[in-house]
Design a protein around this motif. Structure first.
Motif, PDB file in Angstrom:
ATOM      1  N   CYS A 192      88.993  15.144 -29.509  1.00 22.02           N
ATOM      2  CA  CYS A 192      88.827  13.707 -29.273  1.00 22.02           C
ATOM      3  C   CYS A 192      90.139  13.039 -28.866  1.00 22.02           C
ATOM      4  O   CYS A 192      90.118  11.987 -28.235  1.00 22.02           O
ATOM      5  CB  CYS A 192      88.206  13.040 -30.497  1.00 22.02           C
ATOM      6  SG  CYS A 192      89.048  13.398 -32.022  1.00 22.02           S
ATOM      7  N   GLU A 193      91.243  13.616 -29.259  1.00 21.80           N
ATOM      8  CA  GLU A 193      92.572  13.164 -28.866  1.00 21.80           C
ATOM      9  C   GLU A 193      93.416  14.417 -28.667  1.00 21.80           C
ATOM     10  O   GLU A 193      93.048  15.474 -29.181  1.00 21.80           O
ATOM     11  CB  GLU A 193      93.203  12.292 -29.970  1.00 21.80           C
ATOM     12  CG  GLU A 193      92.473  11.014 -30.259  1.00 21.80           C
ATOM     13  CD  GLU A 193      93.057  10.262 -31.453  1.00 21.80           C
ATOM     14  OE1 GLU A 193      94.206  10.531 -31.860  1.00 21.80           O
ATOM     15  OE2 GLU A 193      92.353   9.403 -31.987  1.00 21.80           O
ATOM     16  N   PRO A 194      94.522  14.301 -27.957  1.00 17.71           N
ATOM     17  CA  PRO A 194      95.369  15.491 -27.828  1.00 17.71           C
ATOM     18  C   PRO A 194      95.752  16.023 -29.212  1.00 17.71           C
ATOM     19  O   PRO A 194      96.229  15.276 -30.065  1.00 17.71           O
ATOM     20  CB  PRO A 194      96.603  14.981 -27.071  1.00 17.71           C
ATOM     21  CG  PRO A 194      96.103  13.784 -26.314  1.00 17.71           C
ATOM     22  CD  PRO A 194      95.048  13.164 -27.196  1.00 17.71           C
ATOM     23  N   SER A 195      95.451  17.280 -29.459  1.00 16.56           N
ATOM     24  CA  SER A 195      95.754  17.973 -30.724  1.00 16.56           C
ATOM     25  C   SER A 195      94.952  17.449 -31.914  1.00 16.56           C
ATOM     26  O   SER A 195      95.304  17.717 -33.053  1.00 16.56           O
ATOM     27  CB  SER A 195      97.254  17.909 -31.038  1.00 16.56           C
ATOM     28  OG  SER A 195      97.986  18.504 -29.995  1.00 16.56           O
ATOM     29  N   VAL A 196      93.904  16.682 -31.679  1.00 13.54           N
ATOM     30  CA  VAL A 196      93.025  16.224 -32.760  1.00 13.54           C
ATOM     31  C   VAL A 196      91.605  16.673 -32.414  1.00 13.54           C
ATOM     32  O   VAL A 196      91.043  16.252 -31.407  1.00 13.54           O
ATOM     33  CB  VAL A 196      93.065  14.690 -32.940  1.00 13.54           C
ATOM     34  CG1 VAL A 196      92.088  14.248 -34.022  1.00 13.54           C
ATOM     35  CG2 VAL A 196      94.474  14.225 -33.271  1.00 13.54           C
ATOM     36  N   PHE A 244      84.610   5.234 -34.842  1.00 20.39           N
ATOM     37  CA  PHE A 244      85.844   5.255 -35.628  1.00 20.39           C
ATOM     38  C   PHE A 244      86.962   4.551 -34.880  1.00 20.39           C
ATOM     39  O   PHE A 244      87.674   3.711 -35.439  1.00 20.39           O
ATOM     40  CB  PHE A 244      86.259   6.697 -35.952  1.00 20.39           C
ATOM     41  CG  PHE A 244      87.535   6.759 -36.743  1.00 20.39           C
ATOM     42  CD1 PHE A 244      87.499   6.726 -38.121  1.00 20.39           C
ATOM     43  CD2 PHE A 244      88.769   6.815 -36.113  1.00 20.39           C
ATOM     44  CE1 PHE A 244      88.671   6.759 -38.865  1.00 20.39           C
ATOM     45  CE2 PHE A 244      89.940   6.843 -36.840  1.00 20.39           C
ATOM     46  CZ  PHE A 244      89.895   6.812 -38.221  1.00 20.39           C
ATOM     47  N   ARG A 245      87.129   4.889 -33.596  1.00 18.94           N
ATOM     48  CA  ARG A 245      88.203   4.291 -32.785  1.00 18.94           C
ATOM     49  C   ARG A 245      88.021   2.781 -32.646  1.00 18.94           C
ATOM     50  O   ARG A 245      88.987   2.024 -32.679  1.00 18.94           O
ATOM     51  CB  ARG A 245      88.267   4.960 -31.424  1.00 18.94           C
ATOM     52  CG  ARG A 245      89.524   4.587 -30.646  1.00 18.94           C
ATOM     53  CD  ARG A 245      89.580   5.264 -29.319  1.00 18.94           C
ATOM     54  NE  ARG A 245      88.531   4.692 -28.484  1.00 18.94           N
ATOM     55  CZ  ARG A 245      87.886   5.348 -27.545  1.00 18.94           C
ATOM     56  NH1 ARG A 245      88.141   6.620 -27.313  1.00 18.94           N
ATOM     57  NH2 ARG A 245      86.966   4.751 -26.821  1.00 18.94           N
ATOM     58  N   LEU A 246      86.781   2.340 -32.491  1.00 16.95           N
ATOM     59  CA  LEU A 246      86.500   0.904 -32.385  1.00 16.95           C
ATOM     60  C   LEU A 246      86.920   0.166 -33.658  1.00 16.95           C
ATOM     61  O   LEU A 246      87.508  -0.911 -33.596  1.00 16.95           O
ATOM     62  CB  LEU A 246      85.008   0.690 -32.121  1.00 16.95           C
ATOM     63  CG  LEU A 246      84.536  -0.762 -32.073  1.00 16.95           C
ATOM     64  CD1 LEU A 246      85.086  -1.452 -30.832  1.00 16.95           C
ATOM     65  CD2 LEU A 246      83.019  -0.820 -32.082  1.00 16.95           C
ATOM     66  N   LEU A 247      86.636   0.757 -34.804  1.00 15.27           N
ATOM     67  CA  LEU A 247      86.920   0.092 -36.078  1.00 15.27           C
ATOM     68  C   LEU A 247      88.350   0.279 -36.576  1.00 15.27           C
ATOM     69  O   LEU A 247      88.893  -0.607 -37.244  1.00 15.27           O
ATOM     70  CB  LEU A 247      85.944   0.597 -37.150  1.00 15.27           C
ATOM     71  CG  LEU A 247      84.465   0.312 -36.888  1.00 15.27           C
ATOM     72  CD1 LEU A 247      83.609   1.000 -37.938  1.00 15.27           C
ATOM     73  CD2 LEU A 247      84.198  -1.179 -36.833  1.00 15.27           C
ATOM     74  N   HIS A 248      88.968   1.446 -36.261  1.00 18.88           N
ATOM     75  CA  HIS A 248      90.252   1.779 -36.888  1.00 18.88           C
ATOM     76  C   HIS A 248      91.348   2.179 -35.908  1.00 18.88           C
ATOM     77  O   HIS A 248      92.457   2.477 -36.329  1.00 18.88           O
ATOM     78  CB  HIS A 248      90.056   2.922 -37.891  1.00 18.88           C
ATOM     79  CG  HIS A 248      89.018   2.636 -38.919  1.00 18.88           C
ATOM     80  ND1 HIS A 248      89.218   1.746 -39.952  1.00 18.88           N
ATOM     81  CD2 HIS A 248      87.746   3.093 -39.060  1.00 18.88           C
ATOM     82  CE1 HIS A 248      88.127   1.687 -40.699  1.00 18.88           C
ATOM     83  NE2 HIS A 248      87.212   2.478 -40.175  1.00 18.88           N
ATOM     84  N   GLY A 249      91.059   2.227 -34.618  1.00 14.45           N
ATOM     85  CA  GLY A 249      92.048   2.696 -33.659  1.00 14.45           C
ATOM     86  C   GLY A 249      92.021   4.207 -33.569  1.00 14.45           C
ATOM     87  O   GLY A 249      91.153   4.867 -34.149  1.00 14.45           O
ATOM     88  N   THR A 250      92.961   4.766 -32.849  1.00 15.17           N
ATOM     89  CA  THR A 250      92.992   6.223 -32.703  1.00 15.17           C
ATOM     90  C   THR A 250      93.380   6.874 -34.025  1.00 15.17           C
ATOM     91  O   THR A 250      94.013   6.243 -34.884  1.00 15.17           O
ATOM     92  CB  THR A 250      93.988   6.653 -31.615  1.00 15.17           C
ATOM     93  OG1 THR A 250      95.309   6.290 -32.031  1.00 15.17           O
ATOM     94  CG2 THR A 250      93.652   6.041 -30.267  1.00 15.17           C
ATOM     95  N   ILE A 251      93.019   8.118 -34.169  1.00 13.12           N
ATOM     96  CA  ILE A 251      93.351   8.854 -35.388  1.00 13.12           C
ATOM     97  C   ILE A 251      94.855   8.990 -35.515  1.00 13.12           C
ATOM     98  O   ILE A 251      95.424   8.786 -36.591  1.00 13.12           O
ATOM     99  CB  ILE A 251      92.647  10.225 -35.389  1.00 13.12           C
ATOM    100  CG1 ILE A 251      91.133  10.016 -35.550  1.00 13.12           C
ATOM    101  CG2 ILE A 251      93.192  11.127 -36.482  1.00 13.12           C
ATOM    102  CD1 ILE A 251      90.299  11.252 -35.405  1.00 13.12           C
TER     103      ILE A 251
END
Length: 119
Positions: free
Chosen positions: A18-22, A59-66
Motif C-alpha cells: 500500500c506504500e513503499p515498504s509497507v 485508514f489513509r482518509l482518517l489517519h494519513g499514511t501509515i
C-alpha cells in the motif's frame, strides 16, 4: 508483477504493497469441501484485493499514511490503532454482498451532458 494472492487448502491470502515498504495482508478461511472453479477463485482473489485496498484507503482518509502516522506517533501506537480499526472495518464488510461492486469501488455516476454538470 508482484505476487498478490496465495491459495492453500484452507485459506486464501491477499497481499498488497500500500506504500513503499509497507505491506498489508488479509487471510480468509475457505471451506474444506469447496471445489471452486478457476473463475470463482479469481473472483475471490479480486474481491479480497479490493477489500484490502479499500481498508487502506479508509485508514489513509482518517489517519494519513501509515509511514506518517508512525513518524508522528510511534509504531506501538499504530499497532494499538490497527487492533481497533481493522475489526471495526471488517464488521462493516457485508460478505454476502461483496463482489463486483467492491472491485469497482462502488458505482460511479456522472451526468450524461456536460452542460448539465457545469450548471
Amino acid at each position: 508483477d508482484a505476487l498478490q494472492c496465495i491459495r492453500t487448502d484452507r485459506h486464501a491470502f491477499a497481499v498488497k504493497e500500500c506504500e513503499p515498504s509497507v505491506w498489508m495482508c488479509i487471510v480468509v478461511s475457505t471451506p474444506e469441501s469447496s471445489e471452486a472453479s478457476a473463475e470463482e477463485d479469481e473472483l475471490l482473489d479480486a474481491t479480497l484485493l479490493a477489500n484490502l485496498k479499500n481498508l487502506y484507503e479508509v485508514f489513509r482518509l482518517l489517519h494519513g499514511t501509515i509511514e506518517s502516522f508512525v513518524q508522528r506517533y510511534s509504531r506501538q501506537s499504530l499497532v494499538d490503532l490497527l487492533e481497533d480499526f481493522v475489526p471495526a472495518y471488517l464488521d462493516t464488510v457485508d460478505v454476502e454482498e461483496t463482489g463486483i461492486f467492491a472491485q469497482l469501488d462502488g458505482i460511479h455516476y456522472g451526468p450524461v451532458e456536460r452542460t448539465t454538470f457545469l450548471r
